[in-house]
Design an enzyme around this catalytic site. Structure first.
Site, PDB file in Angstrom:
ATOM      1  N   GLN A 159       0.799  -1.226   0.000  1.00 52.19           N
ATOM      2  CA  GLN A 159       0.000   0.000   0.000  1.00 52.19           C
ATOM      3  C   GLN A 159       0.833   1.278   0.000  1.00 52.19           C
ATOM      4  O   GLN A 159       0.277   2.365  -0.163  1.00 52.19           O
ATOM      5  CB  GLN A 159      -0.958   0.014   1.194  1.00 52.19           C
TER       6      GLN A 159
ATOM      7  N   CYS B 297     -17.189  -8.370   4.543  1.00 51.81           N
ATOM      8  CA  CYS B 297     -18.485  -8.939   4.878  1.00 51.81           C
ATOM      9  C   CYS B 297     -19.426  -8.808   3.677  1.00 51.81           C
ATOM     10  O   CYS B 297     -19.730  -7.718   3.232  1.00 51.81           O
ATOM     11  CB  CYS B 297     -19.082  -8.233   6.083  1.00 51.81           C
TER      12      CYS B 297
ATOM     13  N   HIS C 260       0.622  -3.297  -9.631  1.00 58.04           N
ATOM     14  CA  HIS C 260      -0.649  -2.638  -9.969  1.00 58.04           C
ATOM     15  C   HIS C 260      -1.118  -1.686  -8.881  1.00 58.04           C
ATOM     16  O   HIS C 260      -2.007  -0.861  -9.109  1.00 58.04           O
ATOM     17  CB  HIS C 260      -1.733  -3.665 -10.309  1.00 58.04           C
TER      18      HIS C 260
ATOM     19  N   SER D 288       3.508  -4.945  -5.019  1.00 53.83           N
ATOM     20  CA  SER D 288       2.689  -5.311  -6.173  1.00 53.83           C
ATOM     21  C   SER D 288       2.592  -4.131  -7.129  1.00 53.83           C
ATOM     22  O   SER D 288       2.190  -3.033  -6.735  1.00 53.83           O
ATOM     23  CB  SER D 288       1.297  -5.720  -5.707  1.00 53.83           C
TER      24      SER D 288
END
Length: 377
Positions: free
Chosen positions: A178, A321, A197, A195
């Site tokens: 992040q 959720c 992307h 990462s």
């Protein structure tokens, strides 16, 4: 459509697109061969490796490329544990790590290893004292900690935890997904995963960096490519594009970090004023610059995301959720905060103040409508 889901994936950077198209034409050959086209692909691959290493604070020979950030985490975690089997089989993680860490930890546990999960406070920050105590166990093979939480943006005390790991001779795997390209990588890591992307590179490219001196042994069948850590043919065009995006994002990081952080501050301050019964989650100050998460009481999160989509906003939920799983986010559960009616806004490069203002203007009406439909407003 205003795209506010950069924590999931950042839109492809224009420089990455340009580099990808060029590399498809000239970097398609096997970089392990000796003929002209192969040597050209090899040069492109190694130049990209050097650029990524510089941006992440690593040496080029410490950097390998994977097919994703998730694969980088899996290989880094299980490979380091494999390399340190003689020390022990104890793994330490925080309670709010990405699912890729948790899934690899479960596999390690099923294979006979032990896992100790360290809790976090109400803001989502790991308990430093408890983490230091956990890594002090003499059979600790590895510790894992993210730079910033992917759901709520809270920065973790990586440098402080790394110091405790050094005192006890324990390598630290840092998941920088992040923050890579957005913020400087904290010191003290032994293994790093990221990462492409997430920083505006193409999907399908991850980075695994292993510091010299860190014992590492892949748990997969050996392959002669990528320092024998990652099997399979290298995606040279994708890697070249990933390096171009990381170079561009890093060059502009300080200015864009300040600008996006100010927009996030505005969202954090405004939402509780215009929407009743809202909890803004995560650290207001020590956080990733582009992420803000809030939960609305008496609101179905999926219904709110759907209404925001209809209104022209692509956002996600910090909670996993869903109607299919009925399972709240492990991050929000660990923090002890509201887990439903949850919205994560994560601003991409170039997000505008006008888009944020429009979001803040439409949000109260959408929340009120959902509450009225549910009979609670």
């Amino acid at each position: 459509m205003a795209y506010f889901d950069a924590a999931s994936t950042e839109p492809l950077h224009p420089q990455a697109r340009e580099a990808l198209l060029a590399a498809i034409d000239v970097g398609w050959a096997d970089p392990a061969r000796l003929y002209n086209q192969a040597r050209r692909a090899h040069l492109l691959l190694e130049q990209a490796r050097t650029e990524v290493a510089e941006a992440l604070g690593a040496r080029p020979d410490e950097v390998t490329f994977t097919s994703s950030g998730t694969q980088a985490v899996h290989l880094g975690l299980l490979g380091t544990i494999q390399g340190r089997r003689r020390v022990g089989r104890h793994l330490v993680t925080s309670a709010v790590e990405h699912s890729s860490v948790l899934h690899a930890a479960r596999l390690h546990e099923r294979d006979g290893g032990s896992v100790e999960t360290v809790g976090v406070d109400l803001l989502g920050r790991v308990d430093q004292a408890a983490f230091a105590e956990a890594v002090a166990r003499p059979d600790t093979a590895l510790a894992c900690l993210q730079t910033a939480n992917h759901e709520v943006g809270t920065l973790q005390p990586v440098a402080e935890v790394a110091a405790a790991c050094r005192r006890h001779g324990v390598p630290l795997l840092v998941d920088a997904a992040q923050t890579a390209g957005r913020m400087p990588v904290p010191d003290g890591w032994s293994v790093l995963a990221a990462s492409a992307h997430k920083w505006g590179g193409p999907p399908g490219v991850g980075v695994l960096a292993v510091r010299k001196g860190t014992r590492f042994r892949s748990f997969l069948p050996e392959d002669e490519r990528e320092r024998r850590r990652v099997p399979g043919f290298e995606n040279v065009p994708g890697i070249v594009a990933a390096a171009a995006a990381l170079r561009a994002m890093t060059a502009d990081a300080a200015r864009e970090r300040s600008r996006l952080s100010a927009l996030v501050d505005k969202i954090r301050e405004t939402v509780p004023k215009v929407v009743p019964d809202v909890e803004v989650i995560g650290d207001p100050d020590e956080r990733a610059p582009h992420i803000v998460t809030f939960s609305c009481l008496y609101v179905d999160g999926e219904a709110l995301l759907t209404e925001l989509d209809k209104a022209g906003f692509a956002v996600s939920s910090g909670s996993s959720c869903t109607a299919s799983t009925l399972r709240p986010s492990h991050v929000l559960e660990a923090m002890g905060v509201l887990t439903h009616g949850n919205v994560r806004v994560s601003l991409p490069r170039g997000a505008s103040a006008a888009e944020v203002d429009r979001f803040l203007a439409v949000l109260p009406e959408l929340v009120l409508r959902i509450r009225q439909d549910a009979g609670v407003a």
